[in-house]
Write a protein that holds these residues in place. Structure first.
Motif, PDB file in Angstrom:
ATOM      1  N   TYR A 153       5.148   4.462  -6.326  1.00 15.98           N
ATOM      2  CA  TYR A 153       4.222   4.794  -7.423  1.00 15.98           C
ATOM      3  C   TYR A 153       3.838   6.274  -7.355  1.00 15.98           C
ATOM      4  O   TYR A 153       3.811   6.972  -8.369  1.00 15.98           O
ATOM      5  CB  TYR A 153       2.955   3.938  -7.339  1.00 15.98           C
ATOM      6  CG  TYR A 153       3.007   2.691  -8.179  1.00 15.98           C
ATOM      7  CD1 TYR A 153       3.500   1.495  -7.659  1.00 15.98           C
ATOM      8  CD2 TYR A 153       2.564   2.696  -9.500  1.00 15.98           C
ATOM      9  CE1 TYR A 153       3.549   0.352  -8.421  1.00 15.98           C
ATOM     10  CE2 TYR A 153       2.610   1.555 -10.276  1.00 15.98           C
ATOM     11  CZ  TYR A 153       3.101   0.381  -9.736  1.00 15.98           C
ATOM     12  OH  TYR A 153       3.148  -0.753 -10.508  1.00 15.98           O
ATOM     13  N   GLY A 186      -3.680  -1.156  -1.152  1.00 12.05           N
ATOM     14  CA  GLY A 186      -4.021  -0.384  -2.346  1.00 12.05           C
ATOM     15  C   GLY A 186      -3.370  -0.884  -3.627  1.00 12.05           C
ATOM     16  O   GLY A 186      -4.005  -0.941  -4.689  1.00 12.05           O
ATOM     17  N   SER A 239       0.846  -1.190   0.000  1.00 10.74           N
ATOM     18  CA  SER A 239       0.000   0.000   0.000  1.00 10.74           C
ATOM     19  C   SER A 239       0.879   1.237   0.000  1.00 10.74           C
ATOM     20  O   SER A 239       2.091   1.152  -0.212  1.00 10.74           O
ATOM     21  CB  SER A 239      -0.905  -0.023   1.235  1.00 10.74           C
ATOM     22  OG  SER A 239      -0.145   0.254   2.387  1.00 10.74           O
ATOM     23  N   HIS A 255       2.692   0.713   3.512  1.00 14.43           N
ATOM     24  CA  HIS A 255       3.246  -0.585   3.917  1.00 14.43           C
ATOM     25  C   HIS A 255       3.634  -1.423   2.707  1.00 14.43           C
ATOM     26  O   HIS A 255       2.919  -1.435   1.708  1.00 14.43           O
ATOM     27  CB  HIS A 255       2.205  -1.384   4.717  1.00 14.43           C
ATOM     28  CG  HIS A 255       1.549  -0.569   5.781  1.00 14.43           C
ATOM     29  ND1 HIS A 255       2.139  -0.328   6.996  1.00 14.43           N
ATOM     30  CD2 HIS A 255       0.378   0.098   5.778  1.00 14.43           C
ATOM     31  CE1 HIS A 255       1.351   0.454   7.703  1.00 14.43           C
ATOM     32  NE2 HIS A 255       0.269   0.733   6.993  1.00 14.43           N
ATOM     33  N   GLY A 307      -0.785   8.478  -7.465  1.00 17.03           N
ATOM     34  CA  GLY A 307      -0.298   8.125  -8.789  1.00 17.03           C
ATOM     35  C   GLY A 307      -0.478   6.680  -9.194  1.00 17.03           C
ATOM     36  O   GLY A 307      -0.438   6.367 -10.392  1.00 17.03           O
ATOM     37  N   GLY A 308      -0.669   5.776  -8.213  1.00 12.04           N
ATOM     38  CA  GLY A 308      -0.726   4.352  -8.528  1.00 12.04           C
ATOM     39  C   GLY A 308      -1.657   4.002  -9.675  1.00 12.04           C
ATOM     40  O   GLY A 308      -1.225   3.409 -10.680  1.00 12.04           O
TER      41      GLY A 308
HETATM   42  O1  KG4 Z   1      -4.170   0.757   1.151  1.00 11.99           O
HETATM   43  P1  KG4 Z   1      -4.203   2.189   0.740  1.00 11.99           P
HETATM   44  O2  KG4 Z   1      -5.552   2.784   0.417  1.00 11.99           O
HETATM   45  O3  KG4 Z   1      -3.616   3.117   1.849  1.00 11.99           O
HETATM   46  C1  KG4 Z   1      -2.574   2.789   2.705  1.00 11.99           C
HETATM   47  O4  KG4 Z   1      -2.809   2.051   3.685  1.00 11.99           O
HETATM   48  O5  KG4 Z   1      -1.461   3.265   2.376  1.00 11.99           O
HETATM   49  O6  KG4 Z   1      -3.195   2.323  -0.497  1.00 11.99           O
HETATM   50  C2  KG4 Z   1      -3.036   3.531  -1.226  1.00 11.99           C
HETATM   51  C3  KG4 Z   1      -1.883   3.352  -2.206  1.00 11.99           C
HETATM   52  C4  KG4 Z   1      -1.466   4.636  -2.916  1.00 11.99           C
HETATM   53  O7  KG4 Z   1      -0.063   4.758  -2.849  1.00 11.99           O
HETATM   54  C5  KG4 Z   1      -1.932   4.400  -4.359  1.00 11.99           C
HETATM   55  O8  KG4 Z   1      -1.139   5.084  -5.319  1.00 11.99           O
HETATM   56  C6  KG4 Z   1      -1.782   2.894  -4.478  1.00 11.99           C
HETATM   57  O9  KG4 Z   1      -2.237   2.397  -3.225  1.00 11.99           O
HETATM   58  N1  KG4 Z   1      -2.591   2.311  -5.563  1.00 11.99           N
HETATM   59  C7  KG4 Z   1      -2.055   1.678  -6.629  1.00 11.99           C
HETATM   60  C8  KG4 Z   1      -3.136   1.290  -7.454  1.00 11.99           C
HETATM   61  N2  KG4 Z   1      -4.310   1.697  -6.850  1.00 11.99           N
HETATM   62  C9  KG4 Z   1      -3.940   2.311  -5.681  1.00 11.99           C
HETATM   63  N3  KG4 Z   1      -0.782   1.420  -6.952  1.00 11.99           N
HETATM   64  C10 KG4 Z   1      -0.537   0.763  -8.104  1.00 11.99           C
HETATM   65  N4  KG4 Z   1      -1.521   0.377  -8.957  1.00 11.99           N
HETATM   66  C11 KG4 Z   1      -2.818   0.614  -8.684  1.00 11.99           C
HETATM   67  N5  KG4 Z   1      -3.777   0.213  -9.541  1.00 11.99           N
END
Ligand code: KG4
Ligand code: ZN
Length: 339
Positions: free
Chosen positions: A168, A277, A138, A141, A181-182
């Motif tokens: 990302y 994520g 994520s 993490h 950006g992911g």
């Molecule tokens: O799990 P999350 O909502 O929050 C945390 O606990 O950090 O994850 C958010 C992260 C962001 O960095 C976002 O850019 C990434 O997940 N993310 C992605 C994608 N969708 C979300 N990274 C790569 N590809 C994706 N499709």
């Protein structure tokens, strides 16, 4: 049977959900704050906690309305009490304590990262074969876990610098794209070719830890030129932008898959679960389609932060008699012990 009202406020999403028996999601409401943090290209802790205070009551009310139940039907109140931003955690924990006390129901504290692993069973009939290797990827993490059951989890490796989602987001900033950006880099990567050999950091031969800062710097130097050497002349055109995204994503995915393989071998795993994520990432999903073990991903709406995963895992805690009391603390670090 259990009907659990769950609250999530560890970072920048205010979320509430009603979950029955740990798998059936009756409602899952997520108020994202990303418009508040966008111009800072990252989460500002003070803004996040203030927004949680404003949103938590409407979000919980909405989740109860969508589930079409009253508080009398709730068996327990669950809350993600670690890890996260302390100001954000405190809002959810304080709210959950007050609610549990006022409706006279048990309080269940849940580890947010542990819940990301559990998210693969939500709204599904997935039965995970243990021992399982779990990967949480994520914005905050990047870590590998070994699970002998849903409640027996140990940490096997984690990032020594950036989380992969953070890489990302930073690469997206380097490329002048939006935050977070992911999803954008993922979409562009799907239209590009892996033409650039960005480095893969595997650390030592046996290591289950991760490092993504070297890869991020390699993208920076590719785009802006190496400091002290000639600046890059030509601007990046659309095709090169896609190729950079595809090459960066290829390096991330290959590193993650290699570490999963190492962990599966070491812990003699029977399955793999991926959450967080970045588990929404199309490149990671397709790289694991033909994996030698069953691989489970969450449904797309349960990859990023949500409260349904908190309510789901809380059912396992409740069934095992593990409840918290009103002394439950908000803790910035995860509580999962090392292998
Ligand atoms: O799990 P999350 O909502 O929050 C945390 O606990 O950090 O994850 C958010 C992260 C962001 O960095 C976002 O850019 C990434 O997940 N993310 C992605 C994608 N969708 C979300 N990274 C790569 N590809 C994706 N499709
Ligand atoms: Zn998360």
């Amino acid at each position: 049977m259990s009907t659990i009202l769950a609250i999530e406020s560890t970072c920048d999403e205010t979320a509430a959900a009603v979950v029955v028996n740990g798998v059936q999601v009756r409602s899952s409401v997520v108020a994202t704050q990303f418009e508040l943090h966008r111009k800072f290209r990252g989460v500002v802790p003070e803004i996040a906690s203030r927004a949680h205070i404003e949103r938590i009551l409407p979000v919980v009310t909405e989740s109860m309305q969508q589930a079409k139940i009253g508080f009398d039907a709730i068996d327990a109140v669950a809350v993600a009490h670690r890890p996260g931003l302390i100001g954000s955690l405190l809002v959810g924990v304080t709210f959950a304590k007050a609610l549990a006390w006022s409706i006279d129901r048990p309080l269940v504290g849940v580890d947010h990262v542990h819940a990301h692993l559990y998210s693969v069973v939500l709204d599904s009939d997935v039965q995970v074969q243990f021992p399982a290797v779990g990967l949480v990827v994520s914005g905050g993490h990047t870590a590998l876990y070994v699970l002998n059951s849903w409640l027996e989890v140990t940490l096997a490796g984690s990032t020594i610098d950036d989380a992969v989602g953070e890489a990302y987001d930073k690469v997206s900033a380097i490329l002048g794209l939006e935050f977070p950006g992911g999803p954008i880099v993922d979409r562009l990567a799907a239209q590009g070719r892996e033409t650039i050999a960005f480095p893969r950091s595997y650390l030592s031969r046996q290591s289950l830890d991760f490092s993504f800062s070297g890869l991020k710097t390699a993208v920076l130097y590719h785009v802006r030129g190496v400091p002290g050497k000639a600046k890059r002349e030509a601007p990046i055109d659309e095709q090169e932008l896609r190729d950079i995204c595809a090459s960066f994503q290829g390096a991330c995915v290959q590193t993650l898959v290699r570490k999963i393989e190492r962990a599966c071998e070491r812990f003699k795993a029977n399955s793999v679960i991926v959450g967080g994520g970045v588990s929404a990432n199309s490149g990671l999903r397709s790289a694991l389609v033909d994996f030698e073990l069953p691989v489970y991903f969450p449904k797309l709406n349960y990859c990023t932060d949500n409260a349904a995963m908190i309510g789901g895992l809380a059912h396992q805690h409740l069934s095992a008699g593990r409840v918290s009391d009103l002394a439950l603390e908000a803790i910035p670090q995860s509580g999962i012990p090392r292998v």
